[in-house]
Design an enzyme around this catalytic site. Structure first.
Site, short mmCIF file in Angstrom:
data_model
loop_
_atom_site.label_atom_id
_atom_site.label_comp_id
_atom_site.label_asym_id
_atom_site.label_seq_id
_atom_site.Cartn_x
_atom_site.Cartn_y
_atom_site.Cartn_z
N LYS A 234 0.84 -1.21 0.00
CA LYS A 234 0.00 0.00 0.00
C LYS A 234 0.87 1.26 0.00
O LYS A 234 1.69 1.46 0.89
CB LYS A 234 -0.90 -0.01 1.25
CG LYS A 234 -1.65 1.30 1.53
CD LYS A 234 -2.56 1.18 2.76
CE LYS A 234 -3.18 2.51 3.15
NZ LYS A 234 -4.06 2.40 4.33
N ASP A 239 -2.75 9.92 4.24
CA ASP A 239 -4.14 9.50 4.40
C ASP A 239 -4.91 10.48 5.29
O ASP A 239 -4.83 10.40 6.52
CB ASP A 239 -4.20 8.09 5.00
CG ASP A 239 -5.64 7.57 5.11
OD1 ASP A 239 -6.54 8.23 4.57
OD2 ASP A 239 -5.83 6.51 5.74
N LYS A 246 -10.41 12.24 8.67
CA LYS A 246 -9.98 11.80 10.00
C LYS A 246 -10.14 12.95 10.99
O LYS A 246 -9.87 14.10 10.66
CB LYS A 246 -8.52 11.33 9.97
CG LYS A 246 -8.33 10.01 9.22
CD LYS A 246 -6.89 9.52 9.33
CE LYS A 246 -6.68 8.27 8.50
NZ LYS A 246 -7.36 7.08 9.05
N ASP A 257 1.61 6.22 5.72
CA ASP A 257 0.65 5.25 5.22
C ASP A 257 1.11 4.55 3.92
O ASP A 257 0.37 3.77 3.34
CB ASP A 257 -0.71 5.93 5.02
CG ASP A 257 -1.89 4.99 5.26
OD1 ASP A 257 -1.69 3.94 5.89
OD2 ASP A 257 -3.00 5.31 4.80
N ASP A 316 -12.38 6.39 4.05
CA ASP A 316 -11.14 6.20 4.82
C ASP A 316 -10.65 4.74 4.73
O ASP A 316 -9.55 4.44 5.17
CB ASP A 316 -11.37 6.61 6.28
CG ASP A 316 -10.06 6.90 7.00
OD1 ASP A 316 -9.01 6.93 6.33
OD2 ASP A 316 -10.11 7.10 8.23
N GLU A 318 -9.41 3.22 2.27
CA GLU A 318 -8.90 3.43 0.91
C GLU A 318 -7.81 2.45 0.51
O GLU A 318 -7.71 2.08 -0.66
CB GLU A 318 -8.38 4.87 0.77
CG GLU A 318 -6.94 5.13 1.26
CD GLU A 318 -6.74 4.94 2.76
OE1 GLU A 318 -7.74 4.91 3.50
OE2 GLU A 318 -5.58 4.80 3.20
N ARG A 320 -7.28 -0.69 0.93
CA ARG A 320 -7.71 -1.97 0.35
C ARG A 320 -8.13 -1.84 -1.10
O ARG A 320 -8.05 -2.78 -1.87
CB ARG A 320 -8.82 -2.57 1.22
CG ARG A 320 -10.06 -1.73 1.26
CD ARG A 320 -10.97 -2.09 2.42
NE ARG A 320 -10.44 -1.65 3.72
CZ ARG A 320 -11.01 -1.91 4.88
NH1 ARG A 320 -12.12 -2.63 4.92
NH2 ARG A 320 -10.48 -1.46 5.99
N1 BES Z 1 -4.26 4.11 7.16
C1 BES Z 1 -5.40 3.79 7.96
C2 BES Z 1 -5.07 2.76 9.04
C3 BES Z 1 -4.07 3.15 10.09
C4 BES Z 1 -4.50 3.59 11.34
C5 BES Z 1 -2.72 3.02 9.88
C6 BES Z 1 -3.58 3.92 12.31
C7 BES Z 1 -1.80 3.36 10.85
C8 BES Z 1 -2.24 3.80 12.07
C9 BES Z 1 -6.49 3.21 7.07
O1 BES Z 1 -6.56 3.70 5.79
C10 BES Z 1 -7.79 3.53 7.73
O2 BES Z 1 -8.13 4.66 7.80
N2 BES Z 1 -8.49 2.50 8.21
C11 BES Z 1 -9.75 2.65 8.84
C12 BES Z 1 -10.69 1.67 8.21
C13 BES Z 1 -12.13 1.89 8.57
C14 BES Z 1 -12.65 3.17 7.98
C15 BES Z 1 -12.93 0.72 8.06
C16 BES Z 1 -9.55 2.35 10.32
O3 BES Z 1 -8.81 1.43 10.67
O4 BES Z 1 -10.15 3.07 11.12
ZN ZN Z 2 -4.81 4.46 4.99
MN MN Z 3 -7.72 5.46 5.65
#
Ligand code: BES
Ligand code: ZN
Ligand code: MN
Length: 472
Positions: A234, A239, A246, A257, A316, A318, A320
């Site tokens: 990724k 992000d 966020k 990210d 968010d 994204e 995947r």
């Molecule tokens: N990049 C984030 C995940 C992340 C969180 C990485 C903390 C490093 C530290 C990812 O893109 C994300 O935002 N995931 C969300 C998914 C949810 C919206 C289903 C999450 O984990 O809250």
């Molecule tokens: Zn992310």
């Molecule tokens: Mn995200």
């Protein structure tokens, strides 16, 4: 001024019965270095002692060696207090080669700090030699190669998006990989459109920068696998969450990210430098996930690989979408022997086991692969934990309007994310590594310094080495 000195770090046994030995070696060292001042056990004197921890009776090898690595980090901190210093580890009475190796490697890994934007950039100290029984110059050279690549990965992860947007990220990887004999193709937007990368292009709609897609191929003549092992990383260079922006401090570290993408590049770089007899491809889709008037919104439907429709529930989720496009392409183009995806994918992974290890999930991996994964983790002391991929999770991604939706209800978020990516790799053995908890440390902890860690590069690299051995 201090460059001519070589600091000697003496490794001594963990108990105090070594006082005699200590005296003996202090005298010897003083004789060897008549001009050195041997006043105390403190820097900046040209010598220091480290009473190596001894392995506890009930302690596993990994528990113990991680403790040793923690000392490696602490000593690297001390060494860095003397910029440009040169160090020799001297194994006086310590004969556990694994412990000496772990200490030396941790020292090397932790000597590096990201100081690109500091007014005063200090010369990184050097580990000049390891004087230990059975520890050859080549062994040290091998450790240096590994540490160099991990530290390169860290340097990428640390760069903010203003310095490393998706295009710059791709170019930096290509520039690093090409001299190592890895071919690098940077896709044009046209090519992404033609391949139907609706996930990558969809996330990129909210950005003012172009997306990138980097295809790295390492194909040595003596490769033991006909179909390649494909790594997918990724590359979200920042992000913000997109329209589902966020909140609070959740955006703080989101320059990191793209750690999965950098990790994939680091792994293939190491494979090339070690001349592994393996055919490996690394695919790194990259963009930032920001928002503007044209950004993706919840309810939108995108197509992955020009085919599979996906309902966007949360912008968010994204990463995947990028991984899915890359996996769909990998399937079509390469019919991989196995697909390994790596990503800072979910907060859920980090909440599950914290910053202590990688959250891993797999489907259809062979016994050989699983055995090599476990062995590799022990060999390099990077931990992972396998989570289940039960079919009961599948329905979490059922959508009323499309084939899939891009996230589930929230429970077991790291598993439903893996399920989403796995959907596009369902014809191959699939391994998914969620490094959200480990890619970037908020503070010094155990063997790792605050900041980017490069966590998992050594594990995967050792895994590939072991796995290539099973293909003979
Ligand atoms: N990049 C984030 C995940 C992340 C969180 C990485 C903390 C490093 C530290 C990812 O893109 C994300 O935002 N995931 C969300 C998914 C949810 C919206 C289903 C999450 O984990 O809250
Ligand atoms: Zn992310
Ligand atoms: Mn995200």
């Amino acid at each position: 001024m201090k460059r001519d000195k070589v600091y000697r770090l003496f490794l001594l046994k963990g108990d105090r019965k070594t006082a005699d030995a200590e005296q003996k070696y202090v005298k010897q060292a003083a004789a060897d270095h008549p001009k050195g001042r041997w006043t105390d056990f403190h820097l900046p004197e040209p010598h220091a002692y480290l009473w190596m921890p001894e392995r506890g009776q009930d302690e596993s090898g990994t528990d113990y060696l991680l403790r040793v690595r923690t000392w490696g980090r602490r000593w690297a901190d001390k060494a860095r207090a003397v910029p440009g210093s040169r160090w020799t580890l001297t194994d006086l009475e310590w004969h556990d080669p694994e412990a000496v190796r772990a200490l030396a490697e941790s020292f090397l890994l932790n000597l590096y700090v990201f100081d690109t934007y500091k007014a005063e950039r200090k010369a990184v100290p050097e580990l000049a030699a390891v004087e230990a029984e059975g520890f050859s110059a080549e062994a040290l050279a091998d450790l240096r190669v590994r540490a160099d690549e991990v530290n390169w990965v860290k340097s990428l992860v640390e760069q903010p998006v203003s310095a490393l947007n998706a295009t710059a990220f791709a170019q930096e990887m290509a520039a690093h990989l090409k001299p190592l004999g890895v071919s690098a193709k940077l896709w044009t937007r046209k090519e992404m459109e033609k391949a139907g990368m609706g996930g990558l292009l969809g996330v990129n709609r909210g950005s003012v920068d172009e997306p990138s897609f980097t295809e790295l191929v390492y194909k040595p003549a003596d490769a033991r696998n006909g179909k390649p092992l494909v790594l997918v990383g990724k590359g979200v260079v920042f992000d913000a969450g997109g329209m589902n922006i966020k909140t609070g401090n959740y955006m703080d570290d989101m320059k990191t990210d793209m750690a999965g993408g950098a990790m994939a590049a680091g792994i293939i770089a190491l494979a090339a430098r070690q001349a592994l007899p393996l055919y490996i491809v690394a695919l790194i889709p990259a963009t930032d996930n920001r928002l503007n008037g044209n950004a993706l919104v919840p309810g939108d439907v995108v197509r992955i690989g020009g085919e599979t429709s996906v309902e966007i529930v949360n912008t968010d989720a994204e990463g995947r979408l990028l991984l899915a496009d890359a996996a769909a392409y990998a399937q079509k183009r390469y019919a991989p022997a196995a697909l390994v995806s790596m990503a800072t994918l979910t907060g859920a992974a980090s909440r599950a086991i914290g910053a202590k290890g990688i959250v891993a999930m797999q489907e259809r991996c062979t016994e050989d692969m699983l055995r090599c994964l476990a062995q590799a983790s022990e060999d390099v002391q990077e931990r992972y934990c396998l989570f289940p991929m039960w079919p009961e999770y599948d329905s979490e991604l059922d959508s009323a309007v499309a084939e899939l939706k891009n996230c589930g209800s929230g429970a077991a978020g790291m598993i439903t994310a893996a399920k989403f990516v796995g959907y596009f790799a369902r014809k191959t053995p699939f391994l998914h590594l969620d490094v959200a908890g480990v890619a970037y440390y908020g503070k010094d902890e155990n063997a790792w310094k605050k900041g980017a860690t490069g966590f998992g590069v050594r594990w995967m690299s050792r895994f590939l080495e072991l796995w290539s051995g099973t293909l003979k």
